[in-house]
Design a protein around this motif. Sequence first.
Motif, PDB file in Angstrom:
ATOM      1  N   MET A  34      77.547   8.457 109.561  1.00  0.00           N
ATOM      2  CA  MET A  34      76.553   7.704 108.803  1.00  0.00           C
ATOM      3  C   MET A  34      75.369   8.633 108.547  1.00  0.00           C
ATOM      4  O   MET A  34      75.020   9.446 109.418  1.00  0.00           O
ATOM      5  N   ARG A  35      74.787   8.501 107.382  1.00  0.00           N
ATOM      6  CA  ARG A  35      73.741   9.431 106.970  1.00  0.00           C
ATOM      7  C   ARG A  35      72.596   8.697 106.279  1.00  0.00           C
ATOM      8  O   ARG A  35      72.766   7.601 105.772  1.00  0.00           O
ATOM      9  N   TRP A  36      71.454   9.352 106.278  1.00  0.00           N
ATOM     10  CA  TRP A  36      70.324   8.943 105.452  1.00  0.00           C
ATOM     11  C   TRP A  36      70.041  10.055 104.455  1.00  0.00           C
ATOM     12  O   TRP A  36      69.944  11.226 104.838  1.00  0.00           O
ATOM     13  N   TYR A  37      69.917   9.670 103.213  1.00  0.00           N
ATOM     14  CA  TYR A  37      69.498  10.570 102.145  1.00  0.00           C
ATOM     15  C   TYR A  37      68.178  10.047 101.587  1.00  0.00           C
ATOM     16  O   TYR A  37      67.803   8.904 101.832  1.00  0.00           O
ATOM     17  N   ALA A  49      69.293  13.145 107.374  1.00  0.00           N
ATOM     18  CA  ALA A  49      69.863  13.207 108.713  1.00  0.00           C
ATOM     19  C   ALA A  49      71.244  12.563 108.708  1.00  0.00           C
ATOM     20  O   ALA A  49      71.527  11.694 107.875  1.00  0.00           O
ATOM     21  N   SER A  50      72.069  12.995 109.631  1.00  0.00           N
ATOM     22  CA  SER A  50      73.390  12.394 109.770  1.00  0.00           C
ATOM     23  C   SER A  50      73.735  12.250 111.245  1.00  0.00           C
ATOM     24  O   SER A  50      73.184  12.959 112.107  1.00  0.00           O
ATOM     25  N   ILE A  51      74.641  11.331 111.532  1.00  0.00           N
ATOM     26  CA  ILE A  51      75.081  11.109 112.907  1.00  0.00           C
ATOM     27  C   ILE A  51      76.550  10.727 112.891  1.00  0.00           C
ATOM     28  O   ILE A  51      76.985   9.876 112.113  1.00  0.00           O
ATOM     29  N   THR A  52      77.325  11.391 113.740  1.00  0.00           N
ATOM     30  CA  THR A  52      78.740  11.075 113.839  1.00  0.00           C
ATOM     31  C   THR A  52      78.946   9.876 114.764  1.00  0.00           C
ATOM     32  O   THR A  52      78.013   9.431 115.440  1.00  0.00           O
ATOM     33  N   ILE A  53      80.169   9.402 114.823  1.00  0.00           N
ATOM     34  CA  ILE A  53      80.462   8.254 115.678  1.00  0.00           C
ATOM     35  C   ILE A  53      80.264   8.597 117.149  1.00  0.00           C
ATOM     36  O   ILE A  53      79.992   7.721 117.978  1.00  0.00           O
ATOM     37  N   SER A  54      80.356   9.877 117.474  1.00  0.00           N
ATOM     38  CA  SER A  54      80.154  10.299 118.859  1.00  0.00           C
ATOM     39  C   SER A  54      78.705  10.670 119.142  1.00  0.00           C
ATOM     40  O   SER A  54      78.375  11.050 120.264  1.00  0.00           O
TER      41      SER A  54
END
Length: 119
Positions: A34-37, A49-54
């Motif tokens: 999931m990311r924010w642009y 910013a981005s974040i993986t499921i982990s």
Amino acid sequence: QVQLVESGGGLVQAGGSLRLSCAATRSTFWITTMRWYRQAPGEQRELVASITISGITVYADSVKGRFTISRDNANNTVYLQMNSLKPEDTAVYYCNAVQSRSGVPYNYWGQGTQVTVSS
């Protein structure tokens, strides 16, 4: 299809804080990153910013140390805590979710939420 609903934008003075939320609904299985642009007027959309499921995170250099991305996997929600906001952070912020179906990534986007930072 995944639906993304954003909230939390608004007007804030420089140095202030805002917290954006993005909730994924409908067919939320297999959502991975999931990311924010953000996109400022006359500018290209850029990754914030981005974040993986982990929980692995990546940040744009311009927001490192000021913004924090996090997620609640149980509720399929991603957050962006924005501190020490600057006028140059003014933009429409978009949530993005990647869903993997049979090994094929599908991108979904929220409607965008306006963040305005006054000097």
